[in-house]
Motif scaffolding. Structure first.
Motif, short mmCIF file in Angstrom:
data_model
loop_
_atom_site.label_atom_id
_atom_site.label_comp_id
_atom_site.label_asym_id
_atom_site.label_seq_id
_atom_site.Cartn_x
_atom_site.Cartn_y
_atom_site.Cartn_z
N SER A 225 19.29 33.59 33.98
CA SER A 225 18.57 34.46 34.91
C SER A 225 18.18 35.79 34.27
N ALA A 226 18.81 36.15 33.15
CA ALA A 226 18.51 37.42 32.46
C ALA A 226 17.76 37.17 31.16
N ARG A 227 17.09 36.05 31.07
CA ARG A 227 16.43 35.64 29.83
C ARG A 227 15.46 36.69 29.28
N LYS A 228 14.62 37.24 30.13
CA LYS A 228 13.61 38.20 29.67
C LYS A 228 14.28 39.41 29.01
N LYS A 229 15.33 39.90 29.62
CA LYS A 229 16.05 41.07 29.09
C LYS A 229 16.64 40.78 27.71
N TYR A 230 17.32 39.65 27.56
CA TYR A 230 18.02 39.37 26.32
C TYR A 230 17.15 38.74 25.25
N ASP A 231 16.12 38.00 25.63
CA ASP A 231 15.20 37.47 24.63
C ASP A 231 14.57 38.61 23.82
N ALA A 232 14.36 39.74 24.48
CA ALA A 232 13.78 40.90 23.79
C ALA A 232 14.74 41.50 22.76
N LEU A 233 16.02 41.21 22.87
CA LEU A 233 17.02 41.75 21.93
C LEU A 233 17.22 40.87 20.70
N VAL A 234 16.82 39.62 20.78
CA VAL A 234 17.12 38.66 19.71
C VAL A 234 16.58 39.11 18.36
N THR B 240 33.93 41.02 20.19
CA THR B 240 32.99 40.56 21.21
C THR B 240 32.73 41.70 22.18
N PHE B 241 31.46 42.00 22.37
CA PHE B 241 31.02 43.05 23.27
C PHE B 241 30.50 42.41 24.54
N LEU B 242 30.77 43.05 25.69
CA LEU B 242 30.47 42.46 26.99
C LEU B 242 29.51 43.32 27.78
N ALA B 243 28.62 42.67 28.52
CA ALA B 243 27.68 43.35 29.41
C ALA B 243 28.11 43.09 30.86
N PRO B 244 27.84 44.02 31.75
CA PRO B 244 28.22 43.83 33.15
C PRO B 244 27.60 42.60 33.82
N ASP B 245 26.46 42.13 33.32
CA ASP B 245 25.80 40.97 33.94
C ASP B 245 26.31 39.63 33.40
N GLY B 246 27.35 39.65 32.57
CA GLY B 246 27.95 38.42 32.08
C GLY B 246 27.54 38.04 30.66
N ALA B 247 26.64 38.78 30.05
CA ALA B 247 26.25 38.50 28.67
C ALA B 247 27.36 38.92 27.71
N SER B 248 27.36 38.31 26.54
CA SER B 248 28.33 38.70 25.51
C SER B 248 27.66 38.63 24.14
N LEU B 249 28.16 39.47 23.25
CA LEU B 249 27.67 39.51 21.88
C LEU B 249 28.89 39.51 20.97
N ILE C 246 23.76 48.47 26.98
CA ILE C 246 23.78 47.13 27.58
C ILE C 246 25.16 46.51 27.45
N PHE C 247 25.73 46.58 26.26
CA PHE C 247 27.07 46.01 26.02
C PHE C 247 28.08 47.15 26.12
N THR C 248 28.59 47.34 27.32
CA THR C 248 29.43 48.51 27.60
C THR C 248 30.92 48.24 27.51
N GLY C 249 31.31 46.98 27.39
CA GLY C 249 32.72 46.64 27.29
C GLY C 249 33.03 45.85 26.05
N GLN C 250 34.34 45.64 25.83
CA GLN C 250 34.78 44.86 24.68
C GLN C 250 35.87 43.90 25.12
#
Length: 156
Positions: A137-146, A59-68, A44-48
């Motif tokens: 808009s990606a809430r379902k996907k990322y809420d599952a990761l919390v 900070t790790f980055l996802a193609p859909d705009g998410a960050s960790l 999911i987090f394929t970039g940095q």
């Protein structure tokens, strides 16, 4: 007949294996400066982002705009968990706040993004933390990761 059945079975098993989605191995990032670590799905987090010069995290980055963001810091102000929660929440639209004896969880909205932040007080006055931000808009996907992210946060 047994030979053709075995060949057919082998072919069927191979076809199933190729058709099944691959289960990626989780990736664990450990910060060298503070020992803060978090395990997350590397697919999911394929970039940095460019790492900070002070070496406090990544900070790790996802193609859909998410960050960790995974980081550590010194608790230079010697804040209690409640004080830390007040300080970090300042200026943010916090919709969920929970404070424990040595941890803080904050969640809320930042414009069109949702954020979830967990901070844990570690040994030697160190704060171990992560900040997950993702498009609403990606809430379902990322809420599952919390929950898996929160349970994987560690540090000395």
């Amino acid at each position: 007949m047994a030979r053709s059945l075995g060949t057919s079975l082998s072919a069927a098993l191979l076809a199933c294996a190729l058709a099944s989605p691959a289960i990626a191995k989780p990736f664990t990032y450990t910060n060298a400066r503070f020992g803060t670590s978090v395990t997350f799905p590397g697919e999911i987090f394929t970039g940095q982002a460019e790492p900070p010069e002070n070496g406090d995290g990544m900070t790790f980055l996802a193609p859909d705009g998410a960050s960790l963001a995974v980081y550590g810091s010194n608790n230079a102000l010697e804040q209690s968990p409640r004080q830390l929660a007040d300080f970090v929440a300042e200026g943010h639209d916090v919709t969920y706040r929970k404070v424990g004896s040595n941890w803080v969880v904050l969640s809320g909205r930042d414009g069109d993004e949702i954020f979830y932040q967990r901070l844990e007080l570690g040994r030697g006055g160190v704060i171990h933390a992560f900040l997950l931000k993702y498009p609403a808009s990606a809430r379902k996907k990322y809420d599952a990761l919390v929950s898996p992210l929160a349970s994987s946060l560690e540090g000395p």
